[in-house]
Motif scaffolding. Structure first.
Motif, PDB file in Angstrom:
ATOM      1  N   UNK A  96       0.846  -1.195   0.000  1.00 52.72           N
ATOM      2  CA  UNK A  96       0.000   0.000   0.000  1.00 52.72           C
ATOM      3  C   UNK A  96       0.886   1.251   0.000  1.00 52.72           C
ATOM      4  N   UNK A  97       1.956   1.215   0.794  1.00 58.10           N
ATOM      5  CA  UNK A  97       2.895   2.330   0.810  1.00 58.10           C
ATOM      6  C   UNK A  97       3.621   2.498  -0.512  1.00 58.10           C
ATOM      7  N   UNK A  98       3.852   1.393  -1.211  1.00 57.69           N
ATOM      8  CA  UNK A  98       4.508   1.480  -2.523  1.00 57.69           C
ATOM      9  C   UNK A  98       3.717   2.342  -3.487  1.00 57.69           C
ATOM     10  N   UNK A  99       2.394   2.236  -3.441  1.00 57.96           N
ATOM     11  CA  UNK A  99       1.574   3.058  -4.318  1.00 57.96           C
ATOM     12  C   UNK A  99       1.701   4.540  -3.983  1.00 57.96           C
ATOM     13  N   UNK A 100       1.856   4.848  -2.714  1.00 59.14           N
ATOM     14  CA  UNK A 100       2.080   6.245  -2.322  1.00 59.14           C
ATOM     15  C   UNK A 100       3.436   6.710  -2.832  1.00 59.14           C
ATOM     16  N   UNK A 101       4.443   5.854  -2.705  1.00 59.52           N
ATOM     17  CA  UNK A 101       5.793   6.212  -3.125  1.00 59.52           C
ATOM     18  C   UNK A 101       5.957   6.355  -4.624  1.00 59.52           C
ATOM     19  N   UNK A 102       4.976   5.911  -5.399  1.00 59.96           N
ATOM     20  CA  UNK A 102       5.052   6.028  -6.846  1.00 59.96           C
ATOM     21  C   UNK A 102       4.684   7.428  -7.341  1.00 59.96           C
ATOM     22  N   UNK A 103       4.418   8.353  -6.432  1.00 55.94           N
ATOM     23  CA  UNK A 103       4.037   9.721  -6.814  1.00 55.94           C
ATOM     24  C   UNK A 103       5.131  10.361  -7.658  1.00 55.94           C
ATOM     25  N   UNK A 104       4.711  11.169  -8.601  1.00 54.97           N
ATOM     26  CA  UNK A 104       5.651  11.808  -9.516  1.00 54.97           C
ATOM     27  C   UNK A 104       6.517  12.838  -8.800  1.00 54.97           C
ATOM     28  N   UNK A 105       7.660  13.142  -9.396  1.00 59.23           N
ATOM     29  CA  UNK A 105       8.641  14.035  -8.779  1.00 59.23           C
ATOM     30  C   UNK A 105       8.104  15.448  -8.584  1.00 59.23           C
ATOM     31  N   UNK A 106       7.290  15.919  -9.512  1.00 61.16           N
ATOM     32  CA  UNK A 106       6.773  17.283  -9.382  1.00 61.16           C
ATOM     33  C   UNK A 106       5.684  17.383  -8.321  1.00 61.16           C
ATOM     34  N   UNK A 107       5.063  16.280  -7.946  1.00 58.18           N
ATOM     35  CA  UNK A 107       4.048  16.281  -6.899  1.00 58.18           C
ATOM     36  C   UNK A 107       4.683  16.067  -5.531  1.00 58.18           C
ATOM     37  N   UNK A 108       5.527  15.065  -5.426  1.00 60.82           N
ATOM     38  CA  UNK A 108       6.211  14.767  -4.166  1.00 60.82           C
ATOM     39  C   UNK A 108       7.532  15.523  -4.151  1.00 60.82           C
ATOM     40  N   UNK A 109       7.463  16.751  -3.717  1.00 64.13           N
ATOM     41  CA  UNK A 109       8.625  17.634  -3.766  1.00 64.13           C
ATOM     42  C   UNK A 109       9.729  17.156  -2.822  1.00 64.13           C
ATOM     43  N   UNK A 110       9.341  16.722  -1.644  1.00 63.30           N
ATOM     44  CA  UNK A 110      10.331  16.235  -0.680  1.00 63.30           C
ATOM     45  C   UNK A 110       9.719  15.078   0.119  1.00 63.30           C
ATOM     46  N   UNK A 111      10.483  14.566   1.055  1.00 65.79           N
ATOM     47  CA  UNK A 111      10.039  13.401   1.807  1.00 65.79           C
ATOM     48  C   UNK A 111       8.914  13.716   2.785  1.00 65.79           C
ATOM     49  N   UNK A 112       8.747  14.983   3.157  1.00 68.74           N
ATOM     50  CA  UNK A 112       7.652  15.312   4.072  1.00 68.74           C
ATOM     51  C   UNK A 112       6.299  15.022   3.420  1.00 68.74           C
ATOM     52  N   UNK A 113       6.183  15.272   2.124  1.00 74.71           N
ATOM     53  CA  UNK A 113       4.945  14.948   1.415  1.00 74.71           C
ATOM     54  C   UNK A 113       4.694  13.439   1.434  1.00 74.71           C
ATOM     55  N   UNK A 114       5.733  12.669   1.214  1.00 78.26           N
ATOM     56  CA  UNK A 114       5.597  11.209   1.219  1.00 78.26           C
ATOM     57  C   UNK A 114       5.219  10.711   2.609  1.00 78.26           C
ATOM     58  N   UNK A 115       5.820  11.284   3.646  1.00 76.90           N
ATOM     59  CA  UNK A 115       5.499  10.863   5.020  1.00 76.90           C
ATOM     60  C   UNK A 115       4.057  11.220   5.368  1.00 76.90           C
TER      61      UNK A 115
END
Length: 158
Positions: A96-115
């Protein structure tokens, strides 16, 4: 000013549609009780998101191969100790987390967004243990919802 009204309209409609889908699902399948995943699955969802995002950004792997690699490695955790309930919950939570981590670079600017997205996805994952059985795409849908909510929060707060 008009932009903020559109954002609140989108948030309202998204919340309304989500609530109606959940209500209909519960009534249609006559769910009597709601069961929850243990709290520690949050760690696995966030870890899966961070690992996938790291592999996607800093290696030559694209997002699909990064998610496949993390998901495959997580699937072998059950064979380490077949009696451990913690290790039995690792593969689904990390995937489930893998799908979150697949976010594009322009959307997930840094790791805080991923967390943040991973945390929201893990909360959705914990509350959906006995919901949506037999419905394909549950993990991806949970991850998609968390990324959308995180994006809206980022848009509103910035």
């Amino acid at each position: 000013m008009l932009e903020h009204k559109n954002i609140f309209t989108v948030i309202f409609l998204t919340t309304l549609i989500t609530a109606l889908i959940i209500y209909t699902y519960i009534k249609f399948f006559r769910i009597k009780e709601v069961d929850f995943e243990p709290f520690y699955v949050m760690i696995f969802v966030i870890a899966g998101a961070l690992l996938t995002n790291y592999l996607h950004l800093f290696t030559s792997l694209n997002s699909v191969l990064a998610a496949a690699l993390v998901g495959t490695i997580a699937s072998f955790s059950t064979s380490l100790n077949k009696k451990s309930k913690i290790l039995q919950s690792v593969p689904n939570a990390m995937y489930c987390g893998c799908f979150v981590g697949m976010s594009q670079k322009h959307l997930a600017i840094d790791y805080s967004f991923i967390v943040i997205s991973g945390t929201i996805a893990s909360i959705f994952y914990m509350f959906s243990k006995n919901l949506f059985h037999g419905v394909g795409g549950k993990l991806g849908t949970l991850a998609f919802g968390s990324v959308v909510i995180s994006s809206l929060l980022l848009l509103i707060l910035s």
